[in-house]
Motif scaffolding. Structure first.
Motif, short mmCIF file in Angstrom:
data_model
loop_
_atom_site.label_atom_id
_atom_site.label_comp_id
_atom_site.label_asym_id
_atom_site.label_seq_id
_atom_site.Cartn_x
_atom_site.Cartn_y
_atom_site.Cartn_z
N ALA A 96 0.86 -1.19 0.00
CA ALA A 96 0.00 0.00 0.00
C ALA A 96 0.89 1.23 0.00
O ALA A 96 1.91 1.27 0.69
CB ALA A 96 -0.88 0.00 1.23
N ILE A 97 0.50 2.21 -0.84
CA ILE A 97 1.27 3.46 -0.88
C ILE A 97 0.37 4.57 -0.39
O ILE A 97 -0.76 4.73 -0.87
CB ILE A 97 1.78 3.75 -2.31
CG1 ILE A 97 2.92 2.79 -2.65
CG2 ILE A 97 2.35 5.15 -2.42
CD1 ILE A 97 2.52 1.61 -3.39
N LEU A 98 0.86 5.35 0.53
CA LEU A 98 0.06 6.44 1.09
C LEU A 98 0.51 7.75 0.43
O LEU A 98 1.67 8.15 0.57
CB LEU A 98 0.24 6.49 2.61
CG LEU A 98 -0.29 5.25 3.33
CD1 LEU A 98 0.31 5.11 4.71
CD2 LEU A 98 -1.81 5.29 3.39
N GLY A 99 -0.40 8.39 -0.27
CA GLY A 99 -0.08 9.64 -0.95
C GLY A 99 -0.58 9.61 -2.38
O GLY A 99 -0.71 8.53 -2.96
N GLY A 100 -0.86 10.81 -2.94
CA GLY A 100 -1.44 10.85 -4.28
C GLY A 100 -0.65 11.68 -5.27
O GLY A 100 -1.15 12.05 -6.32
N GLY A 101 0.60 11.97 -4.93
CA GLY A 101 1.41 12.79 -5.84
C GLY A 101 2.23 11.92 -6.78
O GLY A 101 2.09 10.69 -6.81
N ASN A 102 3.09 12.58 -7.54
CA ASN A 102 3.92 11.85 -8.50
C ASN A 102 4.90 10.91 -7.83
O ASN A 102 5.24 9.86 -8.38
CB ASN A 102 4.67 12.83 -9.39
CG ASN A 102 3.71 13.59 -10.28
OD1 ASN A 102 2.87 12.99 -10.95
ND2 ASN A 102 3.80 14.90 -10.26
N VAL A 103 5.35 11.31 -6.64
CA VAL A 103 6.28 10.44 -5.93
C VAL A 103 5.58 9.13 -5.57
O VAL A 103 6.14 8.04 -5.73
CB VAL A 103 6.84 11.15 -4.67
CG1 VAL A 103 7.76 10.21 -3.89
CG2 VAL A 103 7.58 12.43 -5.06
N ALA A 104 4.33 9.23 -5.12
CA ALA A 104 3.57 8.03 -4.77
C ALA A 104 3.45 7.11 -5.99
O ALA A 104 3.58 5.88 -5.88
CB ALA A 104 2.18 8.42 -4.27
N ILE A 105 3.25 7.71 -7.14
CA ILE A 105 3.12 6.88 -8.36
C ILE A 105 4.45 6.20 -8.67
O ILE A 105 4.49 5.02 -9.00
CB ILE A 105 2.68 7.75 -9.56
CG1 ILE A 105 1.42 8.52 -9.22
CG2 ILE A 105 2.57 6.91 -10.83
CD1 ILE A 105 0.14 7.94 -9.65
N ASP A 106 5.55 6.96 -8.55
CA ASP A 106 6.87 6.34 -8.79
C ASP A 106 7.10 5.18 -7.83
O ASP A 106 7.63 4.13 -8.22
CB ASP A 106 7.99 7.37 -8.59
CG ASP A 106 8.21 8.21 -9.85
OD1 ASP A 106 7.71 7.82 -10.92
OD2 ASP A 106 8.88 9.26 -9.75
N VAL A 107 6.68 5.37 -6.58
CA VAL A 107 6.87 4.32 -5.57
C VAL A 107 6.03 3.09 -5.96
O VAL A 107 6.52 1.96 -5.96
CB VAL A 107 6.46 4.84 -4.18
CG1 VAL A 107 6.39 3.70 -3.17
CG2 VAL A 107 7.44 5.91 -3.70
N ALA A 108 4.80 3.35 -6.33
CA ALA A 108 3.89 2.24 -6.66
C ALA A 108 4.42 1.46 -7.86
O ALA A 108 4.46 0.22 -7.86
CB ALA A 108 2.50 2.79 -6.95
N ARG A 109 4.84 2.20 -8.88
CA ARG A 109 5.29 1.52 -10.10
C ARG A 109 6.61 0.79 -9.85
O ARG A 109 6.87 -0.25 -10.47
CB ARG A 109 5.41 2.54 -11.24
CG ARG A 109 4.04 3.14 -11.59
CD ARG A 109 4.13 4.21 -12.63
NE ARG A 109 4.41 3.67 -13.96
CZ ARG A 109 4.57 4.43 -15.04
NH1 ARG A 109 4.48 5.75 -14.94
NH2 ARG A 109 4.80 3.87 -16.21
N SER A 110 7.42 1.34 -8.95
CA SER A 110 8.66 0.62 -8.60
C SER A 110 8.33 -0.65 -7.83
O SER A 110 8.92 -1.71 -8.08
CB SER A 110 9.57 1.52 -7.75
OG SER A 110 9.95 2.65 -8.48
N ALA A 111 7.37 -0.55 -6.91
CA ALA A 111 6.97 -1.71 -6.13
C ALA A 111 6.48 -2.83 -7.05
O ALA A 111 6.81 -4.01 -6.89
CB ALA A 111 5.89 -1.32 -5.13
N ARG A 112 5.71 -2.42 -8.04
CA ARG A 112 5.19 -3.39 -9.01
C ARG A 112 6.34 -4.09 -9.72
O ARG A 112 6.34 -5.30 -9.93
CB ARG A 112 4.33 -2.62 -10.01
CG ARG A 112 3.48 -3.45 -10.90
CD ARG A 112 2.20 -3.86 -10.23
NE ARG A 112 1.39 -4.59 -11.20
CZ ARG A 112 1.38 -5.91 -11.30
NH1 ARG A 112 2.08 -6.64 -10.46
NH2 ARG A 112 0.64 -6.50 -12.21
N ARG A 113 7.35 -3.32 -10.07
CA ARG A 113 8.51 -3.89 -10.77
C ARG A 113 9.35 -4.76 -9.86
O ARG A 113 10.11 -5.60 -10.33
CB ARG A 113 9.36 -2.75 -11.35
CG ARG A 113 8.76 -2.19 -12.63
CD ARG A 113 9.39 -0.85 -13.00
NE ARG A 113 8.88 -0.40 -14.30
CZ ARG A 113 7.67 0.11 -14.51
NH1 ARG A 113 6.80 0.21 -13.49
NH2 ARG A 113 7.29 0.48 -15.72
#
Ligand SMILES: Cc1cc2nc3c(=O)[nH]c(=O)nc-3n(C[C@H](O)[C@H](O)[C@H](O)COP(=O)(O)OP(=O)(O)OC[C@H]3O[C@@H](n4cnc5c(N)ncnc54)[C@H](O)[C@@H]3O)c2cc1C
Ligand code: SF4
Lengths: 233, 706
Positions: B240-257
């Motif tokens: 789970a990623i907490l936050g809705g900014g671009n950093v959160a998206i980078d974190v989420a997409r990195s986690a997926r990878r």
């Protein structure tokens, strides 16, 4: 506006081909507007002549210029001076006939040739199409004819038309030419002023037109003191 | 807004929108002309982080692009990337050429090697100031080099920019933390006359929720840093990623990878409010990441000290009536989300270690005290720039700040005074009027597919590719060339209405003389071509430019030595898909007898332009326009046909053959069809020339026999 048309380049070439140094002078007013003699057209004529002379291995110097109006001394004098001082042997004017006259008067020893055929006073009825609308007769009767000039727009310049040659609104000389009198009658009918045509009009005095010889107009207020005191006949 | 004297008071909105005011329109024009080196120099002068920005800039230029109203903006970011990729060798040479030997100037120390610090370093060193950059981490580049995931920004791009700056003579000391290893005061004592703090925002903010300290809960920046390290973090299946900014998206997409199967972004904002860029959200979505909107964390459930789930509460509003961040919750509306890891990405703050042992003061809230206009801190000679001063922003904004800081420091070193530099944007050209939009030929941008989601989530390889040359040239021609349109010389204009009558976009009007409002003008140049008074010029294409180009093309060749027939070929620049081809075909001028003049839209040719080559000794003129119906400008093809007819007529009048002028339309592309057009025209002209020679011989024979 004065409407003109560039002369065929073969004809222009004949005028100037014996000279070694010629000036092509455009006019920035009427002949620019009717696309016959502005700065661009000066360039085209100059290029065409250069190409033609090149082909014949002839060396001719062609100078291009375009002034605001060729019918004002203030504009024409500098170019005349340029001709005199620059050893120019012939001038080709792309102004209307007035320009050719006006330049000639100022150049004693240099010939001025017409580069355009000066046609008429007209209006642009559509982009690229001009139609004669005024004959400059010096005694305007447009009040009587519904604002449509019978002298310019009737092929016979008759004052009591239409003649028998008017067919379906067209003149007998060509199906492309409107019958001027047909236009007059239709317009006056529409305006409810047709009865004016039955008024008695004395025979027209053509002396205000070409019949009276070269004409002049004087604006006293503008005229300089010396000239103003002269008797004008 | 008119531009009667050709001097425009407004500039293209793409340029206004760009924080460093890159002259995009000029850039695009260079691309169209195949002048990629000039384009590169333009880019680098404005933005030393052009390789980076060509990849990850949030491209406010495109958001401002006036073409958006027609169908879509010009792909300016990718065009920049193209320029960078097409000119790698030239870049090295350009850096060399720009090196300024360090003079006897004051030394400057810069703390932080992110885009703001390195930009300031470049500017200062280019003016002869010896500059040393101190960086605490081992890799330079700030967040660009150490945080942003590689699938968006490969390290090579960062390295290109950094190496370029270093090659100018900037000294870089890595692994040195100011405030710990050495103080600011020491930097002064060591002989630096000014210190620039460009330390960025390097700490992630955390949350005050029960259980937030449990194992498996991480902060965004350290997480992203470890992702880039040789030993990436190990994650569970559900993240789970907490936050809705671009950093959160980078974190989420990195986690997926990294292998997480179920990645969920939890944000306070609604779909409309989410601060992350729209394209980032879409790409994350394509990668199977889901977003829970209007939820905030209430509690972390743990199992043996390790996170197990998150309790979430409904967020009823994010901002107060003054637009300030002030989230309100409904504590009764809760949900639970199972999670093996949670990563907090709710913002960054500055780490002010650098100030330790210095006289630089902080403001309440642990912020740096600094005047944003002068960029001066409370300690004389210490300046600040980049995110530590402005708060979170973008790379290109940091670059802008670096330029400002360099100016501020130079002024200080030269005068001892501070200089105020307000953030004033120049005035942008107004938007396209609706009636103009309707008349513009639609040309949809090329949409380049990213690597397919199912493939790209497998690794951190870059997911976007750059434009090929043909694609870049095709995209470039969509540019409306804002503010470079027509203007009339009042002295010459005869108010003849020609421009009004022929303008395909209904731009020109007569107000005593011709006026072409810039908002509407598409810079097609048809009016300038047709104006009988030669009164109209384009801002970027003067009335004599065509002939000047012809002359220089002819002069660059020894026409005496060239094969005959000598042909001048006016070609539509827009149809070329590679500049090498243009230069290759230009090289063999001597053999082919064909001199090429490349022009943006051959409908700009006037009768005179078509005749001029003959004056210069050409035997023929070959005009090659775009493929039928492909012209950017309505009516242009027909105008050109009329012009060709007129020019032929002129030749006819002086007794020349009209067939010496050919007009071809590109088929496929320049590369595909032009050579055959030239060959056909060449053969025809050769035959004509031979026949002419024979006729001349015949007539001279006839004369001698008479
Ligand atoms: C995850 C993420 C994704 C982003 N994505 C984008 C994007 O797609 N597009 C975009 O335009 N921007 C993006 N940004 C923003 C962009 O990275 C920043 O705006 C930019 O890096 C800020 O530059 P800066 O020079 O101010 O600071 P930084 O890049 O943060 O650099 C500061 C440097 O100072 C060093 N430093 C700090 N303290 C000391 C000290 N005491 N001594 C020595 N060195 C010190 C740090 O180590 C760091 O290297 C992103 C940011 C993040 C976090
Ligand atoms: S059309 Fe071209 S000049 Fe105009 S805003 Fe877009 S990119 Fe800039």
């Amino acid at each position: 506006m004065i409407v003109a048309e560039r002369k065929p380049l073969s004809e222009i070439k004949q005028y100037v081909e014996k000279y070694k140094k010629i000036l092509i002078a455009g006019c920035g007013t009427c002949t620019t507007v009717c696309l016959a003699g502005g700065e661009k057209e000066v360039g085209v004529v100059a290029a065409a002549l250069r190409i033609a002379f090149l082909k014949e291995d002839r060396e001719v110097e062609i100078i291009e210029d375009c002034i605001t109006r060729q019918c004002e001394p203030e504009f024409v004098e500098p170019i005349a001076e340029k001709v005199r001082d620059g050893g120019i042997e012939a001038v080709l004017s792309l102004g209307c006939g007035v320009g050719v006259n006006f330049l000639s008067e100022r150049l004693d020893s240099v010939l001025v040739f017409p580069g355009v055929n000066t046609k008429f006073f007209g209006a642009a009825v559509e982009p690229g199409v001009w139609v004669e609308m005024c004959a400059g007769c010096g005694n305007c009767i447009l009040d009587v004819t519904g604002g449509i000039c019978p002298i310019a727009r009737c092929s016979k310049s008759i004052l009591n038309g239409p003649c028998g040659g008017s067919q379906d609104g067209k003149c007998e000389i060509s199906p492309d030419v409107d019958c001027g009198w047909h236009l007059i009658v239709s317009r006056m009918q529409k305006m409810g002023t047709l009865e004016r045509l039955s008024e008695f009009v004395p025979p027209r005095d053509w002396s205000t037109s070409r019949a009276g010889g070269p004409r002049r107009v004087i604006h006293e207020g503008m005229r300089s003191q010396n000239e103003g005191s002269e008797e004008v006949t | 807004m008119s531009q009667q004297n050709g001097e425009s008071t407004v500039i293209a909105p793409c340029t206004v929108g760009c924080p460093v005011h890159t002259d995009n329109r000029q850039l695009v024009d260079y691309i169209i002309h195949g002048e990629y080196e000039k384009a590169l120099r333009l880019l680098l002068d404005a933005n030393p982080f052009s390789s980076v920005c060509g990849r990850i800039c949030h491209h406010p230029c495109e958001q401002n692009c006036r073409r958006s109203k027609v169908e879509a903006p010009i792909g300016l970011r990718r065009l920049k990337r193209f320029v960078i990729e097409a000119t790698k060798e030239h870049r090295l040479a350009y850096s060399k050429a720009r090196q300024v030997p360090p003079g006897e100037m004051e030394r400057v120390a810069i703390v932080g090697s992110g885009p703001s610090g390195m930009t300031a370093a470049r500017d200062l060193v280019s003016m002869g100031y010896p500059v040393t950059v101190f960086e605490r981490s081992e890799n330079p580049g700030g967040l660009l080099g150490n945080v942003i995931p590689r699938y968006r920004l490969p390290y090579e791009a960062v390295k290109e920019d950094i190496d370029d700056i270093l090659s100018l003579g900037v000294k870089l000391v890595t692994g040195m933390e100011i405030g710990r290893d050495i103080t600011i005061e020491n930097l002064f004592r060591e002989g630096h006359s000014a210190v620039l703090l460009a330390t960025g925002l390097s700490e992630s903010r955390t949350l005050n929720v029960p259980g937030i300290d449990s194992e498996g809960v991480m902060l965004a920046l350290p997480f992203l840093q470890t992702v880039l390290s040789p030993i990436p973090p190990v994650l569970g299946k559900r993240v789970a990623i907490l936050g809705g900014g671009n950093v959160a998206i980078d974190v989420a997409r990195s986690a997926r990878r990294l292998g997480a199967e179920k990645v969920t972004i939890i944000c306070l904002e609604s779909p409309e409010e989410i601060p992350a860029w729209k394209w980032e959200v879409e790409e994350a979505h394509d990668e199977g990441i889901s977003i829970m909107h209007s939820r905030g964390p209430r509690k972390v459930f743990t199992d043996n000290g390790h996170i197990k789930a998150l309790e979430l509460k409904r967020c009823t509003s994010v901002f107060d009536s003054d637009g300030r961040f002030n989230p309100q919750y409904d504590e009764m509306d809760t949900a639970t989300l199972l999670a093996d890891n949670a990563i907090i990405a709710i913002g960054q703050r500055g780490d002010l270690t650098s100030l330790n042992g210095s006289d630089v003061q902080t403001a309440p809230g642990g912020r740096l005290r600094c005047d944003p206009k002068t960029q001066a801190t409370s300690r004389q000679g210490v300046f600040a720039c980049g995110e530590v001063l402005t708060g979170a922003g973008s790379a290109v904004e940091a670059v802008r700040d670096g330029h400002r800081a360099a100016r501020a420091i130079v002024h200080y070193l030269e005068t001892g005074d501070l200089i105020e530099q307000p953030y004033d944007d120049p005035q942008a050209l107004g938007e396209l009027p609706d009636e103009t939009v309707e008349k513009i030929v639609k040309r949809h941008p090329l949409v380049l597919d990213l690597v397919k989601p199912e493939l790209r989530i497998k690794d951190f390889v870059e997911i976007e590719r750059g434009f090929s040359e043909a694609e870049a040239l095709n995209e470039a021609k969509r540019c409306l060339a804002c503010t470079t349109g027509a203007f009339a010389d009042e002295e010459k204009c005869a108010a003849c209405l020609t421009c009004v009558r022929i303008c395909p976009f209904g731009v020109a009007t007569i107000e005593k003389t011709a006026v072409m409002p810039q908002e509407k003008c598409q810079a097609c140049g048809l009016c300038a071509t047709q104006c009988p008074a030669a009164a109209i010029a384009l801002k970027r294409f003067g009335t004599t430019q065509m002939r000047d180009e012809l002359r220089s093309a002819m002069e660059s060749q020894n026409t005496e030595l060239m094969a005959k027939p000598l042909i001048v070929s006016y070609c539509c620049l827009f149809e070329v898909t590679s500049r090498n081809w243009v230069s290759e075909t230009t090289v063999n001028c001597l053999e082919s007898g064909i001199v090429r003049v490349m022009i943006p839209c051959v409908a700009r040719l006037g009768v005179l332009d078509i005749l001029s080559p003959f004056e210069m000794g050409a035997d023929g003129v070959v005009i090659i326009g775009c493929s039928s119906g492909d012209c950017l400008y309505p009516t242009a093809e027909q105008r050109l046909e009329n012009t060709v007819r007129e020019a032929r007529g002129v030749l006819g009048e002086i007794g020349l053959e009209e067939e010496v002028i050919d007009y071809w339309r590109t088929e496929g592309s320049a590369e595909v069809s032009w050579s055959s057009f030239w060959e056909i025209s060449r053969r025809k002209l050769k035959l004509m020339k031979d026949n002419e020679g024979e006729r001349a011989n015949d007539s001279s024979r006839a004369k001698t026999t008479v």
